[in-house]
Design an enzyme around this catalytic site. Structure first.
Site, PDB file in Angstrom:
ATOM      1  N   TYR A  12     -12.295  83.090  27.789  1.00  0.00           N
ATOM      2  CA  TYR A  12     -11.742  81.778  28.121  1.00  0.00           C
ATOM      3  C   TYR A  12     -10.213  81.772  28.048  1.00  0.00           C
ATOM      4  O   TYR A  12      -9.537  81.421  29.023  1.00  0.00           O
ATOM      5  CB  TYR A  12     -12.315  80.707  27.199  1.00  0.00           C
ATOM      6  CG  TYR A  12     -11.889  79.302  27.609  1.00  0.00           C
ATOM      7  CD1 TYR A  12     -12.475  78.679  28.702  1.00  0.00           C
ATOM      8  CD2 TYR A  12     -10.881  78.631  26.928  1.00  0.00           C
ATOM      9  CE1 TYR A  12     -12.078  77.409  29.101  1.00  0.00           C
ATOM     10  CE2 TYR A  12     -10.478  77.367  27.314  1.00  0.00           C
ATOM     11  CZ  TYR A  12     -11.072  76.759  28.396  1.00  0.00           C
ATOM     12  OH  TYR A  12     -10.665  75.514  28.791  1.00  0.00           O
ATOM     13  N   SER A  25      -5.290  75.002  29.897  1.00  0.00           N
ATOM     14  CA  SER A  25      -5.796  74.560  28.600  1.00  0.00           C
ATOM     15  C   SER A  25      -4.731  74.832  27.543  1.00  0.00           C
ATOM     16  O   SER A  25      -3.830  75.668  27.748  1.00  0.00           O
ATOM     17  CB  SER A  25      -7.077  75.325  28.250  1.00  0.00           C
ATOM     18  OG  SER A  25      -7.450  75.115  26.901  1.00  0.00           O
TER      19      SER A  25
END
Length: 318
Positions: free
Chosen positions: A177, A165
Site C-alpha cells: 500500500y 494517502s
C-alpha cells in the site's frame, strides 16, 4: 515590531490565498469528469456530489451492481462504465467510450480514485504477488488510465486528481500500500511539471484514516489472519501467534477512531476540479494535518519511535 510585521504578512498571505481559492471555474455544467472506483467509498460519494453540482459525471465502476446502484441515486446526466484498472483492454474500451461522449470538448477532469489497501501485514509474511495485487491497482492502474486519457485532458486544459494517502508520505505498515502511494506521489509530481505547459493541472489528495468498506475492522482483521496463514512456518515461529493476536487487537482499537465523514475528502476533490486555483496537495482529515504531515518532516528516530510504540514485539525479537 518585527513580530507584528511577520504576523501581518502571514495574515495577508492567508487572505490572498482564501480569495484565490474561492474563485470558481465557469460553465461547470458543460464539463465532463471521469472518476474511477465509484462502486463505494470516496468515488461513489464524489460522483453523487458532482452530479448535484451539475457537472457531467462519467463514473467507472468495477461491477454492474455498483453501477446500477449509482445510477439509481443520481440524475440522467451521470453515465457509468465498467472498468478494471488492472486490465489494459478494459482501460482502452473505457477510453474510447469517454472519447465518444466528450467529443471536441475534451475531458475536464480525471479522478484516479480506484484503490485497494490489502493485503497489508509485516513484509516478511507476504509474497511477491501480494505486493503486486496492490501496486497493479493503486499505481500501475493510475498511470495507464492517466496516459490513456491525457490527449482528452490536454484538449480541455483540464485537471488530473490523484488519490494518494498520508501513507504516501510516511510508511507505517508493511505490504504494497505505502509503496504504491509513494509511487503515486512521484508520478503526480513528474506529470505536473511535464503537462503544466499544456494548461493541465495535477493535484494530489492525501487522506488520513477514513472509515470505508475497505477499512472496516472486520476486513482488516481477516486480511491480517490470511497473511499469517500464508506465511512460512519459520516466519510464524519467529513472530509467534501472540504477536498476531496483539496486532489484530490494536487494529480493531484504532479502527474505532477512523473518520466517518467522507465529505472531508470529496470536498477536496471537488475543489481541485472546480477552483480556478486548485492546490497541488490536499490533506484531508485531522490526523493527516496534525499527525502524519508533521511526522513526515521529523527526524527518522522520532518517527520510528512514534510509529512503533503501540505495536507488540515479535516473540523472538532482541
Amino acid at each position: 515590531m518585527w513580530l507584528l510585521c511577520m504576523v501581518a504578512l502571514v495574515g495577508l498571505y492567508h487572505l490572498v490565498r482564501w480569495h484565490r481559492e474561492r474563485q470558481v471555474v465557469s460553465q461547470l455544467r458543460d464539463k465532463y469528469v471521469f472518476i474511477t472506483g465509484c462502486d463505494s467509498g470516496f468515488g461513489n460519494l464524489l460522483a453523487r456530489q458532482l452530479d448535484l453540482r451539475g457537472l457531467r459525471v462519467l463514473a467507472a465502476c468495477l461491477t454492474e451492481k455498483g453501477a446500477e446502484q449509482l445510477r439509481d441515486q443520481t440524475s440522467d446526466r451521470l453515465e457509468t462504465v465498467i472498468l478494471d484498472v488492472t486490465k489494459s483492454e478494459s482501460i482502452a474500451e473505457a477510453t474510447q467510450w469517454v472519447k465518444e461522449l466528450v467529443g471536441d470538448r475534451g475531458l475536464w477532469g480525471l479522478v484516479n480514485n480506484a484503490g485497494v489497501s490489502m493485503p497489508t501485514a509485516p513484509n516478511e509474511w507476504l509474497a511477491r504477488q501480494d505486493f503486486m495485487k496492490i501496486i497493479d491497482v493503486n499505481l500501475l492502474g493510475v498511470i495507464e488510465v492517466t496516459l490513456s486519457l491525457l490527449p482528452l485532458l490536454r484538449k480541455a486544459k483540464g485537471r488530473v486528481v490523484n488519490v494518494s494517502s498520508v501513507l504516501g508520505r510516511i510508511a507505517i505498515f508493511g505490504g504494497g500500500y505505502s509503496i504504491s502511494k509513494y509511487g503515486v506521489e512521484a508520478f503526480s509530481d513528474t506529470l505536473r511539471r511535464e503537462i503544466s505547459t499544456f494548461g493541465v493541472k495535477v493535484t494530489m489528495i492525501e487522506p488520513g484514516y477514513f472509515k470505508t468498506p475497505l477499512t472496516s475492522s472486520e476486513n482488516l482483521s481477516e486480511n491480517f489472519r490470511k497473511a499469517w496463514e500464508k506465511a512460512r512456518p519459520e516466519v510464524k515461529d519467529v513472530y509467534g501467534e501472540k504477536f498476531l493476536n496483539s496486532c489484530i487487537k490494536t487494529i480493531n482499537q484504532q479502527a474505532k477512531y477512523y473518520n466517518e465523514d467522507l465529505s472531508l475528502v470529496t470536498d477536496c476533490m471537488e475543489h481541485a476540479l472546480t477552483s480556478c486555483y486548485p492546490r497541488t496537495r490536499y490533506s484531508a482529515g485531522w490526523d493527516a494535518k496534525f499527525i502524519y504531515l508533521p511526522l513526515s518532516y521529523m527526524p527518522t528516530f522520532l518517527v520510528d519511535t512514534m510509529a512503533s510504540w503501540r505495536y507488540p514485539r515479535p516473540a523472538k525479537a532482541l
